[in-house]
Design a protein around this motif. Structure first.
Motif, PDB file in Angstrom:
ATOM      1  N   ASP A  64       0.878  -1.168   0.000  1.00  0.00           N
ATOM      2  CA  ASP A  64       0.000   0.000   0.000  1.00  0.00           C
ATOM      3  C   ASP A  64       0.913   1.216   0.000  1.00  0.00           C
ATOM      4  O   ASP A  64       1.412   1.632   1.053  1.00  0.00           O
ATOM      5  N   THR A  66       0.281   4.320  -0.571  1.00  0.00           N
ATOM      6  CA  THR A  66      -0.280   5.509   0.064  1.00  0.00           C
ATOM      7  C   THR A  66      -0.047   5.482   1.572  1.00  0.00           C
ATOM      8  O   THR A  66       0.386   6.474   2.163  1.00  0.00           O
ATOM      9  N   ALA A  67      -0.323   4.332   2.195  1.00  0.00           N
ATOM     10  CA  ALA A  67      -0.150   4.193   3.645  1.00  0.00           C
ATOM     11  C   ALA A  67       1.280   3.812   4.025  1.00  0.00           C
ATOM     12  O   ALA A  67       1.591   3.733   5.213  1.00  0.00           O
ATOM     13  N   LYS A  69       2.752   0.859   3.722  1.00  0.00           N
ATOM     14  CA  LYS A  69       2.724  -0.424   4.431  1.00  0.00           C
ATOM     15  C   LYS A  69       2.867  -1.554   3.429  1.00  0.00           C
ATOM     16  O   LYS A  69       2.348  -1.488   2.311  1.00  0.00           O
TER      17      LYS A  69
END
Length: 88
Positions: A64, A66-67, A69
């Motif tokens: 991910d 964006t996060a 992670k």
């Protein structure tokens, strides 16, 4: 470059736990490199996983961006990797 948080899916180590200790160390080193945001190839067969190769071994994970992670779902031999992704 921002680093990624690494998480592990329960059961990710089903095949990893059966490997010899030196191989486990090599795989863990590569998992830690995933924190740096290294680019990986996307798993074929329409699944949303990425794959890192360490000789005859594989790590499958989701990212991910964006996060920031990444979650590890599998680590083990190429043969076990084939069994694993066919069950996904």
């Amino acid at each position: 470059m921002d680093s990624f948080e690494i998480n592990f899916e329960p059961g990710w180590d089903k095949y990893f736990a059966k490997l010899d200790h030196p191989v486990q160390e090599r795989i863990l080193k590569k998992i830690m490199q995933l924190q740096s945001g290294i680019q990986s190839r996307h798993l074929k067969h329409g699944l949303s996983f990425f794959v890192e190769e360490i000789g005859g071994y594989r790590i499958a994970f989701k990212s991910d961006d964006t996060a920031k992670k990444r979650k590890v779902y599998f680590a083990g031999s190429h043969k076990d990797y084939e069994k694993w992704y066919k069950s996904q």
